[in-house]
Design a protein around this motif. Sequence first.
Motif, PDB file in Angstrom:
ATOM      1  N   LEU A 152      -6.897 -15.221   6.871  1.00  0.00           N
ATOM      2  CA  LEU A 152      -6.061 -14.891   5.730  1.00  0.00           C
ATOM      3  C   LEU A 152      -4.873 -14.099   6.263  1.00  0.00           C
ATOM      4  CD1 LEU A 152      -8.828 -13.660   3.242  1.00  0.00           C
ATOM      5  CD2 LEU A 152      -7.920 -15.984   3.520  1.00  0.00           C
ATOM      6  N   VAL A 153      -3.692 -14.690   6.167  1.00  0.00           N
ATOM      7  CA  VAL A 153      -2.472 -14.012   6.614  1.00  0.00           C
ATOM      8  C   VAL A 153      -1.851 -13.368   5.386  1.00  0.00           C
ATOM      9  CG1 VAL A 153      -0.219 -14.290   7.705  1.00  0.00           C
ATOM     10  CG2 VAL A 153      -2.146 -15.719   8.436  1.00  0.00           C
ATOM     11  N   LEU A 154      -1.657 -12.066   5.452  1.00  0.00           N
ATOM     12  CA  LEU A 154      -1.090 -11.350   4.314  1.00  0.00           C
ATOM     13  C   LEU A 154       0.428 -11.333   4.415  1.00  0.00           C
ATOM     14  CD1 LEU A 154      -3.700  -8.465   4.132  1.00  0.00           C
ATOM     15  CD2 LEU A 154      -3.716 -10.691   3.004  1.00  0.00           C
TER      16      LEU A 154
ATOM     17  N   SER B 152       0.815  -1.204   0.000  1.00  0.00           N
ATOM     18  CA  SER B 152       0.000   0.000   0.000  1.00  0.00           C
ATOM     19  C   SER B 152       0.852   1.258   0.000  1.00  0.00           C
ATOM     20  CB  SER B 152      -0.889  -0.003   1.231  1.00  0.00           C
ATOM     21  OG  SER B 152      -1.545   1.228   1.347  1.00  0.00           O
ATOM     22  N   THR B 153       0.306   2.327  -0.583  1.00  0.00           N
ATOM     23  CA  THR B 153       0.978   3.611  -0.513  1.00  0.00           C
ATOM     24  C   THR B 153       0.528   4.393   0.717  1.00  0.00           C
ATOM     25  OG1 THR B 153      -0.734   4.586  -1.906  1.00  0.00           O
ATOM     26  CG2 THR B 153       1.256   3.767  -3.017  1.00  0.00           C
ATOM     27  N   GLU B 154      -0.513   3.948   1.376  1.00  0.00           N
ATOM     28  CA  GLU B 154      -1.008   4.591   2.589  1.00  0.00           C
ATOM     29  C   GLU B 154      -0.206   4.084   3.782  1.00  0.00           C
ATOM     30  OE1 GLU B 154      -3.406   6.856   2.852  1.00  0.00           O
ATOM     31  OE2 GLU B 154      -4.109   6.769   0.793  1.00  0.00           O
TER      32      GLU B 154
ATOM     33  N   GLY C 289      -2.345  -4.294  -2.617  1.00  0.00           N
ATOM     34  CA  GLY C 289      -1.086  -4.850  -3.105  1.00  0.00           C
ATOM     35  C   GLY C 289      -0.522  -5.968  -2.248  1.00  0.00           C
ATOM     36  N   MET C 290      -1.115  -6.207  -1.100  1.00  0.00           N
ATOM     37  CA  MET C 290      -0.644  -7.280  -0.224  1.00  0.00           C
ATOM     38  C   MET C 290      -1.239  -8.611  -0.692  1.00  0.00           C
ATOM     39  SD  MET C 290      -0.891  -5.531   3.497  1.00  0.00           S
ATOM     40  CE  MET C 290      -0.288  -3.877   3.778  1.00  0.00           C
TER      41      MET C 290
END
Length: 147
Positions: free
Chosen positions: A34-36, A2-4, A20-21
Motif C-alpha cells: 500500500l503506497v500512501l 498527520s499532525t505528528e 489522514g494519508m
Amino acid sequence: MSTEESPVEHEDRWILNLRGMSVAKIIVDFRLVLVLDTDWEVALEAPVSLSHGTVHASPSVLLNPESQDVAAALALFGAKVLSAVAFKSGTLRLVFDTGHHLTCSSDPSFEAWQVTGPADWRFASLPGGDLAVWSGSGTSDSSLDTR
C-alpha cells in the motif's frame, strides 16, 4: 496528513504518523504493498486479515500476498488512514475511514511486514514476534527485544 512529525513510541507499541494519508497505489507481487500519498509505504508479505466494521457484523477476509490472493484489498484504494499501530509483538494494525481494519500478525519464520517512510523510518516485524525500528538516527534498541 498527520499532525505528528514522527512516530511515537509507547511501552507496547508505536503509533505511526499515517493519520489522514490516503492509499494512492496498490502493488501486488509476492507482497501486497500500500503506497500512501506521501513517502510512506506498507509492505505485507504474510497473510493479512481484512475486516469491515465490527468482527461480529462482518467476518474478516484472509488476504494471501504470496499467492496474489488479495483482490479484497482493492477496497482500500483511496481510503484514508485513521489509525496505524505497530505493536512490539510484531503485529501491525491499520484502520481506514471506509470502516476497514487490516491486521498483519508476525510470522515465526520471516518478516511478515514492514512500513517505511521519510527520515529513513522503517518498522519491521521480525521472525518470531518482535519489532525492529530504524530511523535516520539508527536502530531503536528499546523496541528490538520486548519479551
